[in-house]
Design a protein around this motif. Sequence first.
Motif, mmCIF file in Angstrom:
data_model
loop_
_atom_site.group_PDB
_atom_site.id
_atom_site.type_symbol
_atom_site.label_atom_id
_atom_site.label_comp_id
_atom_site.label_asym_id
_atom_site.label_seq_id
_atom_site.Cartn_x
_atom_site.Cartn_y
_atom_site.Cartn_z
ATOM 1 N N ASN A 110 0.831 -1.217 0.000
ATOM 2 C CA ASN A 110 0.000 0.000 0.000
ATOM 3 C C ASN A 110 0.860 1.260 0.000
ATOM 4 O OD1 ASN A 110 -2.431 -1.370 -0.094
ATOM 5 N ND2 ASN A 110 -2.596 -1.498 2.132
ATOM 6 N N GLU A 111 1.947 1.245 0.759
ATOM 7 C CA GLU A 111 2.841 2.407 0.809
ATOM 8 C C GLU A 111 3.502 2.647 -0.552
ATOM 9 O OE1 GLU A 111 7.034 3.455 2.922
ATOM 10 O OE2 GLU A 111 5.518 2.490 4.176
ATOM 11 N N GLU A 112 3.968 1.569 -1.181
ATOM 12 C CA GLU A 112 4.597 1.692 -2.496
ATOM 13 C C GLU A 112 3.588 2.181 -3.541
ATOM 14 O OE1 GLU A 112 7.895 0.928 -3.681
ATOM 15 O OE2 GLU A 112 8.354 1.063 -1.554
ATOM 16 N N LEU A 113 2.387 1.637 -3.522
ATOM 17 C CA LEU A 113 1.364 2.027 -4.492
ATOM 18 C C LEU A 113 0.918 3.475 -4.306
ATOM 19 C CD1 LEU A 113 -0.873 -1.180 -4.673
ATOM 20 C CD2 LEU A 113 0.665 -0.306 -6.428
ATOM 21 N N SER A 114 0.910 3.947 -3.061
ATOM 22 C CA SER A 114 0.486 5.323 -2.821
ATOM 23 C C SER A 114 1.494 6.335 -3.377
ATOM 24 C CB SER A 114 0.273 5.564 -1.324
ATOM 25 O OG SER A 114 1.503 5.488 -0.637
ATOM 26 N N GLN A 115 2.751 5.932 -3.506
ATOM 27 C CA GLN A 115 3.791 6.823 -4.018
ATOM 28 C C GLN A 115 3.966 6.730 -5.526
ATOM 29 O OE1 GLN A 115 7.311 5.784 -1.871
ATOM 30 N NE2 GLN A 115 6.431 6.257 0.122
ATOM 31 N N TYR A 116 3.264 5.824 -6.174
ATOM 32 C CA TYR A 116 3.454 5.573 -7.605
ATOM 33 C C TYR A 116 2.225 6.023 -8.377
ATOM 34 C CZ TYR A 116 4.661 2.965 -11.855
ATOM 35 O OH TYR A 116 4.967 2.607 -13.130
ATOM 36 N N ASN A 132 8.319 -5.696 -9.118
ATOM 37 C CA ASN A 132 9.346 -5.293 -8.150
ATOM 38 C C ASN A 132 8.751 -5.034 -6.777
ATOM 39 O OD1 ASN A 132 11.413 -5.495 -10.028
ATOM 40 N ND2 ASN A 132 11.181 -3.391 -10.709
ATOM 41 N N CYS A 133 7.558 -4.451 -6.747
ATOM 42 C CA CYS A 133 6.889 -4.157 -5.481
ATOM 43 C C CYS A 133 6.578 -5.453 -4.728
ATOM 44 C CB CYS A 133 5.609 -3.365 -5.760
ATOM 45 S SG CYS A 133 4.696 -2.893 -4.295
#
Length: 191
Positions: A110-116, A132-133
Amino acid sequence: MTDCYKLNVQAFVQEISLKQSYTEKSTFFHHSGLSCSQIDYILDNPTSSIISSYKTHNRCPSNYSSHVPVSAKIEVNAKVKQSLVKPNSARQFKFQWKDLDSESFNSFINEELSQYNIEKHSLEENIQFLYNCLKKAAAVAVTSKIIKLKGPKFKASPTTLSLLQICKEKYQLWKSNGKHDGHFKSDKILA
Protein backbone atom coordinates in the motif's frame (compact mmCIF):
# COMPACT_ATOMS: atom_id res chain seq x y z
CA MET A 1 -23.38 -8.80 -4.53
CA THR A 2 -24.27 -5.64 -2.64
CA ASP A 3 -25.65 -2.66 -4.55
CA CYS A 4 -22.79 -0.38 -3.46
CA TYR A 5 -20.20 -2.86 -4.69
CA LYS A 6 -22.11 -3.37 -7.94
CA LEU A 7 -22.19 0.39 -8.59
CA ASN A 8 -18.44 0.70 -7.93
CA VAL A 9 -17.68 -2.11 -10.36
CA GLN A 10 -19.98 -0.64 -13.01
CA ALA A 11 -18.39 2.81 -12.59
CA PHE A 12 -14.90 1.31 -12.88
CA VAL A 13 -15.84 -0.62 -16.03
CA GLN A 14 -17.30 2.50 -17.65
CA GLU A 15 -14.39 4.72 -16.56
CA ILE A 16 -11.73 2.68 -18.32
CA SER A 17 -13.97 1.54 -21.21
CA LEU A 18 -13.90 -2.17 -20.57
CA LYS A 19 -15.92 -4.40 -22.90
CA GLN A 20 -17.00 -8.00 -22.59
CA SER A 21 -15.47 -10.45 -25.06
CA TYR A 22 -18.33 -12.47 -26.49
CA THR A 23 -18.17 -15.99 -27.85
CA GLU A 24 -20.95 -18.30 -28.94
CA LYS A 25 -20.16 -20.83 -26.21
CA SER A 26 -22.11 -21.06 -22.97
CA THR A 27 -20.21 -20.85 -19.70
CA PHE A 28 -22.97 -21.75 -17.21
CA PHE A 29 -25.09 -24.90 -17.34
CA HIS A 30 -28.07 -25.29 -15.01
CA HIS A 31 -27.89 -28.48 -12.93
CA SER A 32 -31.13 -29.74 -14.50
CA GLY A 33 -29.56 -29.46 -17.98
CA LEU A 34 -32.57 -27.52 -19.30
CA SER A 35 -30.85 -24.13 -19.61
CA CYS A 36 -27.45 -22.59 -20.20
CA SER A 37 -26.02 -19.12 -20.73
CA GLN A 38 -22.82 -17.14 -20.96
CA ILE A 39 -22.27 -15.44 -17.62
CA ASP A 40 -18.51 -15.95 -17.19
CA TYR A 41 -16.27 -13.68 -19.24
CA ILE A 42 -13.19 -11.49 -19.17
CA LEU A 43 -13.36 -7.72 -19.56
CA ASP A 44 -10.92 -6.04 -21.95
CA ASN A 45 -10.24 -2.56 -23.26
CA PRO A 46 -10.44 -2.93 -27.07
CA THR A 47 -8.20 0.09 -27.72
CA SER A 48 -5.26 -1.28 -25.74
CA SER A 49 -5.66 -4.92 -26.90
CA ILE A 50 -3.79 -6.46 -24.00
CA ILE A 51 -5.44 -9.83 -24.52
CA SER A 52 -3.87 -11.80 -27.38
CA SER A 53 -6.21 -14.81 -27.21
CA TYR A 54 -9.48 -15.55 -25.45
CA LYS A 55 -10.84 -19.04 -24.85
CA THR A 56 -14.01 -20.51 -23.39
CA HIS A 57 -13.14 -24.08 -22.46
CA ASN A 58 -15.31 -27.11 -23.23
CA ARG A 59 -17.21 -29.07 -20.60
CA CYS A 60 -15.42 -32.11 -19.27
CA PRO A 61 -16.58 -34.96 -17.01
CA SER A 62 -14.03 -34.18 -14.28
CA ASN A 63 -15.41 -30.63 -13.83
CA TYR A 64 -18.28 -30.94 -11.35
CA SER A 65 -18.98 -27.21 -11.39
CA SER A 66 -21.88 -25.78 -13.34
CA HIS A 67 -19.42 -23.28 -14.87
CA VAL A 68 -16.70 -23.87 -17.45
CA PRO A 69 -13.39 -21.97 -17.26
CA VAL A 70 -12.73 -18.89 -19.34
CA SER A 71 -9.09 -17.97 -19.95
CA ALA A 72 -7.16 -15.25 -21.71
CA LYS A 73 -3.54 -14.96 -22.76
CA ILE A 74 -1.84 -11.66 -21.99
CA GLU A 75 1.49 -10.91 -23.61
CA VAL A 76 3.76 -8.56 -21.71
CA ASN A 77 7.40 -7.72 -22.25
CA ALA A 78 9.26 -7.18 -19.00
CA LYS A 79 12.94 -6.62 -18.43
CA VAL A 80 14.45 -8.74 -15.69
CA LYS A 81 17.61 -7.52 -14.03
CA GLN A 82 20.28 -10.14 -13.72
CA SER A 83 22.58 -9.69 -10.79
CA LEU A 84 26.16 -10.82 -10.87
CA VAL A 85 26.69 -13.85 -8.66
CA LYS A 86 30.06 -15.02 -7.52
CA PRO A 87 30.43 -18.67 -8.58
CA ASN A 88 31.67 -19.90 -5.18
CA SER A 89 29.03 -18.14 -3.09
CA ALA A 90 25.79 -18.76 -4.99
CA ARG A 91 22.87 -19.44 -2.71
CA GLN A 92 19.28 -20.26 -3.49
CA PHE A 93 16.47 -19.32 -1.13
CA LYS A 94 12.91 -20.55 -0.80
CA PHE A 95 10.22 -18.32 0.66
CA GLN A 96 8.31 -19.79 3.59
CA TRP A 97 4.87 -18.45 2.62
CA LYS A 98 3.23 -20.20 5.57
CA ASP A 99 5.16 -17.77 7.82
CA LEU A 100 3.92 -14.68 5.94
CA ASP A 101 3.44 -11.53 8.01
CA SER A 102 0.39 -10.38 6.03
CA GLU A 103 0.07 -7.06 7.88
CA SER A 104 3.57 -5.86 6.97
CA PHE A 105 3.24 -7.35 3.46
CA ASN A 106 0.01 -5.40 2.79
CA SER A 107 1.27 -2.18 4.40
CA PHE A 108 4.48 -2.27 2.32
CA ILE A 109 2.51 -2.74 -0.91
CA ASN A 110 0.00 0.00 0.00
CA GLU A 111 2.84 2.41 0.81
CA GLU A 112 4.60 1.69 -2.50
CA LEU A 113 1.36 2.03 -4.49
CA SER A 114 0.49 5.32 -2.82
CA GLN A 115 3.79 6.82 -4.02
CA TYR A 116 3.45 5.57 -7.60
CA ASN A 117 1.33 7.20 -10.31
CA ILE A 118 0.08 4.52 -12.70
CA GLU A 119 -1.30 6.96 -15.27
CA LYS A 120 2.12 8.49 -16.03
CA HIS A 121 3.69 5.18 -17.11
CA SER A 122 3.19 2.61 -19.85
CA LEU A 123 1.62 -0.79 -19.25
CA GLU A 124 5.00 -2.55 -19.33
CA GLU A 125 6.45 -0.11 -16.78
CA ASN A 126 3.42 -0.60 -14.53
CA ILE A 127 3.75 -4.38 -14.66
CA GLN A 128 7.49 -4.14 -13.95
CA PHE A 129 6.74 -1.84 -11.00
CA LEU A 130 4.17 -4.28 -9.59
CA TYR A 131 6.60 -7.18 -10.02
CA ASN A 132 9.35 -5.29 -8.15
CA CYS A 133 6.89 -4.16 -5.48
CA LEU A 134 5.74 -7.73 -4.79
CA LYS A 135 9.33 -8.96 -4.76
CA LYS A 136 10.39 -6.28 -2.23
CA ALA A 137 7.30 -6.92 -0.07
CA ALA A 138 8.08 -10.64 0.00
CA ALA A 139 11.67 -9.90 1.04
CA VAL A 140 10.37 -7.75 3.91
CA ALA A 141 7.46 -9.87 5.16
CA VAL A 142 8.28 -13.49 4.30
CA THR A 143 10.97 -15.53 5.96
CA SER A 144 13.20 -17.59 3.70
CA LYS A 145 15.51 -20.51 4.12
CA ILE A 146 18.54 -21.56 2.15
CA ILE A 147 17.78 -24.55 -0.06
CA LYS A 148 21.08 -24.71 -1.89
CA LEU A 149 24.44 -23.52 -0.70
CA LYS A 150 27.26 -23.71 -3.19
CA GLY A 151 30.66 -23.45 -1.65
CA PRO A 152 34.21 -24.44 -2.50
CA LYS A 153 34.80 -27.96 -3.77
CA PHE A 154 36.05 -30.60 -1.33
CA LYS A 155 39.81 -30.85 -1.72
CA ALA A 156 41.58 -34.09 -0.80
CA SER A 157 44.70 -35.92 -1.85
CA PRO A 158 44.44 -38.58 -4.58
CA THR A 159 45.07 -41.30 -1.96
CA THR A 160 42.21 -40.06 0.22
CA LEU A 161 39.86 -39.83 -2.77
CA SER A 162 40.64 -43.42 -3.81
CA LEU A 163 40.04 -44.65 -0.21
CA LEU A 164 36.73 -42.76 -0.11
CA GLN A 165 35.70 -44.41 -3.38
CA ILE A 166 36.55 -47.88 -1.99
CA CYS A 167 34.54 -47.08 1.16
CA LYS A 168 31.53 -46.05 -0.97
CA GLU A 169 31.73 -49.24 -3.02
CA LYS A 170 31.91 -51.42 0.12
CA TYR A 171 28.93 -49.57 1.62
CA GLN A 172 26.90 -50.11 -1.59
CA LEU A 173 27.76 -53.81 -1.52
CA TRP A 174 26.76 -54.07 2.15
CA LYS A 175 23.53 -52.16 1.44
CA SER A 176 22.64 -54.37 -1.55
CA ASN A 177 23.02 -57.50 0.64
CA GLY A 178 20.56 -56.26 3.28
CA LYS A 179 22.95 -54.48 5.70
CA HIS A 180 23.19 -57.44 8.08
CA ASP A 181 26.23 -57.99 10.26
CA GLY A 182 28.72 -60.11 8.39
CA HIS A 183 31.86 -59.94 6.32
CA PHE A 184 30.44 -57.07 4.11
CA LYS A 185 30.19 -54.83 7.17
CA SER A 186 33.69 -55.79 8.34
CA ASP A 187 35.03 -55.13 4.81
CA LYS A 188 33.47 -51.65 4.95
CA ILE A 189 35.00 -50.98 8.38
CA LEU A 190 38.40 -52.16 7.16
CA ALA A 191 38.14 -49.95 4.09
